[in-house]
Motif scaffolding. Structure first.
Motif, PDB file in Angstrom:
ATOM      1  N   GLY A 130      71.828 -45.912 -14.385  1.00  0.00           N
ATOM      2  CA  GLY A 130      71.259 -45.024 -15.390  1.00  0.00           C
ATOM      3  C   GLY A 130      72.238 -44.129 -16.106  1.00  0.00           C
ATOM      4  O   GLY A 130      71.837 -43.363 -16.987  1.00  0.00           O
ATOM      5  N   GLU A 131      73.520 -44.216 -15.778  1.00  0.00           N
ATOM      6  CA  GLU A 131      74.510 -43.343 -16.409  1.00  0.00           C
ATOM      7  C   GLU A 131      75.108 -43.990 -17.656  1.00  0.00           C
ATOM      8  O   GLU A 131      75.204 -45.210 -17.756  1.00  0.00           O
ATOM      9  N   THR A 132      75.533 -43.139 -18.587  1.00  0.00           N
ATOM     10  CA  THR A 132      76.226 -43.596 -19.793  1.00  0.00           C
ATOM     11  C   THR A 132      77.559 -42.874 -19.869  1.00  0.00           C
ATOM     12  O   THR A 132      77.605 -41.651 -19.998  1.00  0.00           O
ATOM     13  N   HIS A 133      78.647 -43.630 -19.773  1.00  0.00           N
ATOM     14  CA  HIS A 133      79.989 -43.055 -19.750  1.00  0.00           C
ATOM     15  C   HIS A 133      80.712 -43.342 -21.059  1.00  0.00           C
ATOM     16  O   HIS A 133      80.749 -44.486 -21.518  1.00  0.00           O
ATOM     17  N   ALA A 134      81.290 -42.304 -21.653  1.00  0.00           N
ATOM     18  CA  ALA A 134      82.111 -42.443 -22.848  1.00  0.00           C
ATOM     19  C   ALA A 134      83.566 -42.516 -22.424  1.00  0.00           C
ATOM     20  O   ALA A 134      84.020 -41.729 -21.592  1.00  0.00           O
ATOM     21  N   LEU A 135      84.293 -43.477 -22.988  1.00  0.00           N
ATOM     22  CA  LEU A 135      85.710 -43.645 -22.685  1.00  0.00           C
ATOM     23  C   LEU A 135      86.506 -43.344 -23.945  1.00  0.00           C
ATOM     24  O   LEU A 135      86.409 -44.070 -24.942  1.00  0.00           O
ATOM     25  N   LEU A 136      87.270 -42.264 -23.904  1.00  0.00           N
ATOM     26  CA  LEU A 136      87.999 -41.781 -25.068  1.00  0.00           C
ATOM     27  C   LEU A 136      89.499 -41.888 -24.839  1.00  0.00           C
ATOM     28  O   LEU A 136      89.965 -42.106 -23.724  1.00  0.00           O
ATOM     29  N   GLY A 153      66.615 -46.174 -16.125  1.00  0.00           N
ATOM     30  CA  GLY A 153      66.307 -47.159 -15.104  1.00  0.00           C
ATOM     31  C   GLY A 153      67.565 -47.605 -14.395  1.00  0.00           C
ATOM     32  O   GLY A 153      68.373 -46.792 -13.956  1.00  0.00           O
ATOM     33  N   HIS A 154      67.748 -48.923 -14.298  1.00  0.00           N
ATOM     34  CA  HIS A 154      68.896 -49.466 -13.582  1.00  0.00           C
ATOM     35  C   HIS A 154      70.027 -49.891 -14.515  1.00  0.00           C
ATOM     36  O   HIS A 154      70.984 -50.519 -14.061  1.00  0.00           O
ATOM     37  N   LYS A 155      69.931 -49.563 -15.800  1.00  0.00           N
ATOM     38  CA  LYS A 155      70.978 -49.966 -16.732  1.00  0.00           C
ATOM     39  C   LYS A 155      72.022 -48.863 -16.884  1.00  0.00           C
ATOM     40  O   LYS A 155      71.686 -47.681 -16.950  1.00  0.00           O
ATOM     41  N   SER A 156      73.291 -49.284 -16.937  1.00  0.00           N
ATOM     42  CA  SER A 156      74.384 -48.338 -17.100  1.00  0.00           C
ATOM     43  C   SER A 156      75.268 -48.792 -18.254  1.00  0.00           C
ATOM     44  O   SER A 156      75.363 -49.984 -18.548  1.00  0.00           O
ATOM     45  N   PHE A 157      75.912 -47.821 -18.907  1.00  0.00           N
ATOM     46  CA  PHE A 157      76.748 -48.118 -20.070  1.00  0.00           C
ATOM     47  C   PHE A 157      78.142 -47.522 -19.918  1.00  0.00           C
ATOM     48  O   PHE A 157      78.307 -46.419 -19.382  1.00  0.00           O
ATOM     49  N   LEU A 158      79.135 -48.279 -20.390  1.00  0.00           N
ATOM     50  CA  LEU A 158      80.502 -47.789 -20.538  1.00  0.00           C
ATOM     51  C   LEU A 158      80.890 -48.055 -21.987  1.00  0.00           C
ATOM     52  O   LEU A 158      81.024 -49.213 -22.404  1.00  0.00           O
ATOM     53  N   ILE A 159      81.024 -46.991 -22.776  1.00  0.00           N
ATOM     54  CA  ILE A 159      81.179 -47.123 -24.221  1.00  0.00           C
ATOM     55  C   ILE A 159      82.530 -46.605 -24.687  1.00  0.00           C
ATOM     56  O   ILE A 159      82.905 -45.460 -24.413  1.00  0.00           O
ATOM     57  N   VAL A 160      83.263 -47.468 -25.393  1.00  0.00           N
ATOM     58  CA  VAL A 160      84.504 -47.069 -26.045  1.00  0.00           C
ATOM     59  C   VAL A 160      84.220 -46.915 -27.532  1.00  0.00           C
ATOM     60  O   VAL A 160      83.728 -47.842 -28.184  1.00  0.00           O
ATOM     61  N   SER A 161      84.495 -45.742 -28.062  1.00  0.00           N
ATOM     62  CA  SER A 161      84.331 -45.504 -29.493  1.00  0.00           C
ATOM     63  C   SER A 161      85.261 -44.378 -29.920  1.00  0.00           C
ATOM     64  O   SER A 161      85.548 -43.466 -29.140  1.00  0.00           O
ATOM     65  N   HIS A 162      85.737 -44.457 -31.150  1.00  0.00           N
ATOM     66  CA  HIS A 162      86.560 -43.387 -31.703  1.00  0.00           C
ATOM     67  C   HIS A 162      85.755 -42.513 -32.654  1.00  0.00           C
ATOM     68  O   HIS A 162      86.293 -41.561 -33.216  1.00  0.00           O
ATOM     69  N   TYR A 163      84.492 -42.846 -32.845  1.00  0.00           N
ATOM     70  CA  TYR A 163      83.680 -42.142 -33.816  1.00  0.00           C
ATOM     71  C   TYR A 163      82.798 -41.088 -33.155  1.00  0.00           C
ATOM     72  O   TYR A 163      81.982 -41.406 -32.290  1.00  0.00           O
ATOM     73  N   VAL A 207      74.325 -41.295 -29.399  1.00  0.00           N
ATOM     74  CA  VAL A 207      74.151 -41.740 -28.008  1.00  0.00           C
ATOM     75  C   VAL A 207      74.812 -40.696 -27.115  1.00  0.00           C
ATOM     76  O   VAL A 207      76.019 -40.707 -26.931  1.00  0.00           O
ATOM     77  N   LYS A 208      74.037 -39.810 -26.581  1.00  0.00           N
ATOM     78  CA  LYS A 208      74.586 -38.715 -25.788  1.00  0.00           C
ATOM     79  C   LYS A 208      75.034 -39.236 -24.419  1.00  0.00           C
ATOM     80  O   LYS A 208      74.205 -39.612 -23.593  1.00  0.00           O
ATOM     81  N   PRO A 209      76.344 -39.263 -24.155  1.00  0.00           N
ATOM     82  CA  PRO A 209      76.806 -39.754 -22.856  1.00  0.00           C
ATOM     83  C   PRO A 209      76.517 -38.757 -21.741  1.00  0.00           C
ATOM     84  O   PRO A 209      76.500 -37.540 -21.970  1.00  0.00           O
TER      85      PRO A 209
END
Length: 271
Positions: A29-35, A192-202, A209-211
């Motif tokens: 359920g977590e959303t991680h931003a990679l900067l 739920g059970h979905k997790s995200f790892l997002i790379v973006s420069h914008y 999408v609030k990480p």
């Protein structure tokens, strides 16, 4: 489940060490931003997790839901629910997008999906991303524009419905409306059970999408981790504060100026 655990990961490309000890844990359920600036290891991390053959793991471990990720082939990782939307999606001649997606869907099911159900899901996904259904009968990404390739990746994301989702600059090359569409799809899938790892420069992407977590990668290491406030601070101050507070030298890998991107340390003008 969607639990990814990375410990002391060192990775080389063509004999050069790129990742120098990555530690990262992503829970359900977590959303991680990679900067971080370009060329410091963000895309390398996502590619090695997916299993790109050009990357050599020197040290460290990665588990997906408690299982050794590096003992799995690429297709096994995909069947386990790992998904990568690539920065530069390749063209695959001779394989229609529709056939590719149906085969991929069935690879994760005990029983093949019915043709009727598959078509309905494909039609719905096409509508959500503004993708012409007729284009799914063309060879995968062949002749697609840059924006169409990115929409194709988001279409695949919806149809395959994975649990651990990695997005590598999925918003680059998209206009404002398309970025909003991508964000809407991500937000609908979150939880739920979905997790995200997002790379973006914008900054725009992270506004939509609030990480839940944010990390800054410098020279192959995660040097700062925290909440969404890190994104806001980079957007307003650039990366200079990291250099000053953590005494980290940030090597520049290119001179191209892209003023709307976080990578260039653009500073908001306060009125």
């Amino acid at each position: 489940m969607a639990h990814l655990c990375i410990k002391n990961l060192h990775v080389a490309v063509e004999g050069k060490e790129i990742l120098k000890g990555i530690d990262l844990e992503i829970k359900d359920g977590e959303t991680h931003a990679l900067l971080g600036p370009n060329g410091h290891g963000k895309s390398t991390l996502l590619n090695v997790l997916m299993g790109h053959p050009k990357y050599q793991v020197l040290e460290g471990s990665v588990t997906l839901d408690g299982e050794d990720l590096f003992s799995m082939t690429i297709d096994e990782r995909a069947r386990k629910g790992l998904f990568l939307a690539m920065q530069y999606p390749p063209e695959v001649s001779g394989v229609s997008m529709s056939d590719f997606l149906k085969t991929a869907v069935n690879a994760r099911r005990e029983e093949p999906i019915s043709l009727y159900k598959y078509i309905k899901e494909l039609e719905s996904a096409c509508k959500n991303v503004g993708f012409d259904l007729d284009m799914t009968h063309r060879f995968l990404n062949e002749g697609f524009s840059g924006g169409e390739k990115k929409r194709s990746e988001i279409l695949q994301l919806q149809v395959l419905n994975p649990e651990m989702i990695m997005l590598d600059e999925i918003d680059s090359g998209l206009d404002v409306d398309a970025i909003k569409m991508v964000a809407e799809v991500i937000n609908k899938m979150r939880g739920g059970h979905k997790s995200f790892l997002i790379v973006s420069h914008y900054a725009r992407m992270y506004d939509l999408v609030k990480p839940t977590h944010a990390h800054v990668v410098i020279d192959g290491r995660i040097v700062v981790s925290g909440s969404e406030e890190i994104v806001d601070r980079i957007d307003s101050e650039g990366y200079d504060w990291i250099k000053k507070e953590y005494h980290i030298e940030i090597k520049k890998t290119q001179n191209t100026v892209k003023p709307v991107m976080l990578e260039n340390c653009a500073v908001k003008v306060k009125k």
